[in-house]
Design an enzyme around this catalytic site. Structure first.
Site, PDB file in Angstrom:
ATOM      1  N   VAL A  22       0.828  -1.207   0.000  1.00 29.92           N
ATOM      2  CA  VAL A  22       0.000   0.000   0.000  1.00 29.92           C
ATOM      3  C   VAL A  22       0.866   1.261   0.000  1.00 29.92           C
ATOM      4  O   VAL A  22       1.671   1.479   0.907  1.00 29.92           O
ATOM      5  CB  VAL A  22      -0.947   0.028   1.223  1.00 29.92           C
ATOM      6  CG1 VAL A  22      -1.848   1.265   1.160  1.00 29.92           C
ATOM      7  CG2 VAL A  22      -1.792  -1.240   1.279  1.00 29.92           C
ATOM      8  N   HIS A 123       5.041   5.053   1.109  1.00 31.18           N
ATOM      9  CA  HIS A 123       4.524   3.758   1.560  1.00 31.18           C
ATOM     10  C   HIS A 123       3.792   3.928   2.886  1.00 31.18           C
ATOM     11  O   HIS A 123       4.276   4.588   3.805  1.00 31.18           O
ATOM     12  CB  HIS A 123       5.663   2.752   1.712  1.00 31.18           C
ATOM     13  CG  HIS A 123       5.195   1.330   1.671  1.00 31.18           C
ATOM     14  ND1 HIS A 123       4.486   0.753   2.710  1.00 31.18           N
ATOM     15  CD2 HIS A 123       5.302   0.372   0.716  1.00 31.18           C
ATOM     16  CE1 HIS A 123       4.204  -0.504   2.392  1.00 31.18           C
ATOM     17  NE2 HIS A 123       4.685  -0.761   1.188  1.00 31.18           N
ATOM     18  N   HIS A 124       2.617   3.298   2.975  1.00 32.69           N
ATOM     19  CA  HIS A 124       1.756   3.488   4.149  1.00 32.69           C
ATOM     20  C   HIS A 124       2.356   2.882   5.415  1.00 32.69           C
ATOM     21  O   HIS A 124       2.003   3.288   6.527  1.00 32.69           O
ATOM     22  CB  HIS A 124       0.378   2.883   3.871  1.00 32.69           C
ATOM     23  CG  HIS A 124      -0.742   3.561   4.592  1.00 32.69           C
ATOM     24  ND1 HIS A 124      -0.586   4.190   5.801  1.00 32.69           N
ATOM     25  CD2 HIS A 124      -2.061   3.709   4.273  1.00 32.69           C
ATOM     26  CE1 HIS A 124      -1.746   4.693   6.200  1.00 32.69           C
ATOM     27  NE2 HIS A 124      -2.648   4.426   5.290  1.00 32.69           N
ATOM     28  N   CYS A 125       3.265   1.919   5.281  1.00 35.75           N
ATOM     29  CA  CYS A 125       3.859   1.333   6.488  1.00 35.75           C
ATOM     30  C   CYS A 125       4.703   2.354   7.242  1.00 35.75           C
ATOM     31  O   CYS A 125       4.936   2.214   8.440  1.00 35.75           O
ATOM     32  CB  CYS A 125       4.696   0.103   6.148  1.00 35.75           C
ATOM     33  SG  CYS A 125       6.328   0.465   5.447  1.00 35.75           S
ATOM     34  N   ASN A 283       2.167   4.825  11.960  1.00 38.69           N
ATOM     35  CA  ASN A 283       0.706   4.841  11.870  1.00 38.69           C
ATOM     36  C   ASN A 283       0.132   4.784  13.282  1.00 38.69           C
ATOM     37  O   ASN A 283      -0.273   3.726  13.765  1.00 38.69           O
ATOM     38  CB  ASN A 283       0.204   3.655  11.044  1.00 38.69           C
ATOM     39  CG  ASN A 283       0.585   3.767   9.585  1.00 38.69           C
ATOM     40  OD1 ASN A 283      -0.140   4.328   8.777  1.00 38.69           O
ATOM     41  ND2 ASN A 283       1.751   3.234   9.240  1.00 38.69           N
TER      42      ASN A 283
END
Length: 422
Positions: A22, A123-125, A283
């Protein structure tokens, strides 16, 4: 090729974004002259300040994922000359390949007549919406300094951001017995849910695909009226928008007797003590839940007020703070037997980004990229320069239908309640 040095292992909450590859993106339409060299200097300074952004992901022997440092320098900005467009398409390859095994951050600039389109892929991580917005703001601030002074500003390398799990452990927050999703159990298999056509989504491992997005902007006046309406009724903009989305979904679903499960992320940076800086964690989100029981006479103020009351209660008893510790790394959409979930991010207030003289930001657009075979359907909200933006992401048959209904509701609510601008 020799393996790079492992920075750290991804946590449970970060692995889901690696599993589905993602990326998030923010595309900014610019009007005016772009100094490509100054932008390159600003981007280099951003990477030197946040060196983890130049890393990549590698799968570990235990099936997890590692954050790995690169021995080579980041490739820098991808610049495309859109002024030599043919048939409306820029020359060169405008489709940037996103590969988490190569890089977690990309910056693409498409030059156009009278301006440019700048897209940052992240990158969402490594970053949620708040974290990402601060990085974009820093990029523009450094670019402005580079143009006006010749120097993109001081560089102080920052440590690798912590995972949600690490931040919570530092503050003594542990997993409790409840996740917050228990309030949905009463409607599990309790209703006959009409079958809906599910669009086929092909996942391409190693090649994340763009998730379709439609969006609306409210004008500054409409946004101001809505905020004043919220203040009058002691409601946040988030609560009013959430109520409008739920009322619209209830209307469009045509299942008036079926409650609607609603889930939304809560930025824990504002909740934890001591507080957490935006780029200090990846996050840092909790999950809030609400079961909307709507009828023909449901009032938007009453609905929004109940959403707020439920949120406050769940924060007071600590459920939201530890909710993220309950969820797995597999995304399967709405659980079987449950009415379709509504998911919406909170309205992030983006800072008004600095730009040098002669350059203006005309538009901002967010998008997701992923490799997942489950159709996505989610809303996201933001406020920029005094304007509310609502986006609907997903593989949806009539993507603009719900947004137009939401716009109509949000724009008429202040006048229907007799609120008049003085």
């Amino acid at each position: 090729m020799f393996p790079g040095s492992v920075i750290r292992k991804l946590s449970h909450s970060e692995e889901v974004f690696a599993q589905y590859e993602v990326f998030t993106s923010m595309t900014i339409q610019l009007r005016g002259v772009i100094d490509v060299d100054a932008l390159s200097d600003a981007f280099d300074a951003l990477l030197e300040t946040h060196p983890v952004l130049a890393s990549h992901l590698e799968q570990s022997s235990d099936g997890g994922w590692n954050l790995v440092a690169d021995d080579l320098l980041h490739s820098g900005i991808c610049v495309i000359d859109g002024t030599a467009a043919t048939n409306g398409s820029p020359s060169g390859n405008a489709e940037l390949r996103l590969d988490q095994s190569v890089s977690l951050l990309h910056l693409q600039l498409i030059l156009r007549e009278g301006g440019a389109e700048l897209t940052l892929y992240l990158h969402h991580c490594m970053a949620d919406g708040h974290h990402g917005a601060v990085l974009v703001d820093e990029l523009f601030s450094r670019y402005t300094d580079a143009v006006t002074t010749g120097d993109p500003g001081p560089i102080t390398p920052q440590p690798t951001p912590l995972s949600m799990e690490a931040v919570l452990a530092q503050r003594g927050i542990r997993k409790q017995g409840l996740s917050g999703a228990e309030r949905f159990m009463s409607v599990m298999y309790a209703y006959e849910i009409p079958a809906t056509e599910t669009p086929a989504v092909l996942a391409h491992p190693g090649l994340p695909q763009a998730v379709p997005v439609t969006r609306l902007w409210l004008s500054k006046q409409q946004t101001s009226d809505l905020m004043a309406f919220g203040r009058e009724h002691r409601l946040s903009l988030n609560a009013v928008v959430a109520a409008a989305i739920l009322l619209t979904e209830w209307q469009l679903r045509n299942t008036p007797h079926v409650p609607i499960p609603y889930v939304y992320p809560v930025d824990l940076r504002f909740v934890l003590a001591p507080p957490v800086a935006p780029t200090e964690a990846t996050n840092l989100l909790g999950a809030a839940s609400y079961l909307a029981e709507i009828g023909p006479n449901t009032d938007i103020v009453d609905l929004a007020s109940d959403i707020v009351a439920t949120l406050r209660a769940d924060l007071a008893n600590g459920v939201i703070q530890q909710s993220g510790l309950h969820f797995g790394t597999a995304f399967e959409g709405t659980p079987p037997g449950l009415p379709p979930l509504v998911f919406c991010t909170d309205a992030t207030s983006f800072p008004t980004m600095r730009t040098p003289p002669g350059l203006e930001i005309e538009d901002i657009k967010g998008q997701f990229y992923c490799s997942i075979s489950v159709p996505l359907d989610l809303y996201s909200c933001a406020v920029y320069a005094g304007q509310l933006i609502i986006e609907h992401h997903g593989h949806i048959a009539e993507p603009g239908k719900s947004l137009e209904a939401i716009r109509s509701l949000l724009c008429t609510v202040p006048s229907e309640y007799g609120w008049i601008m003085e």
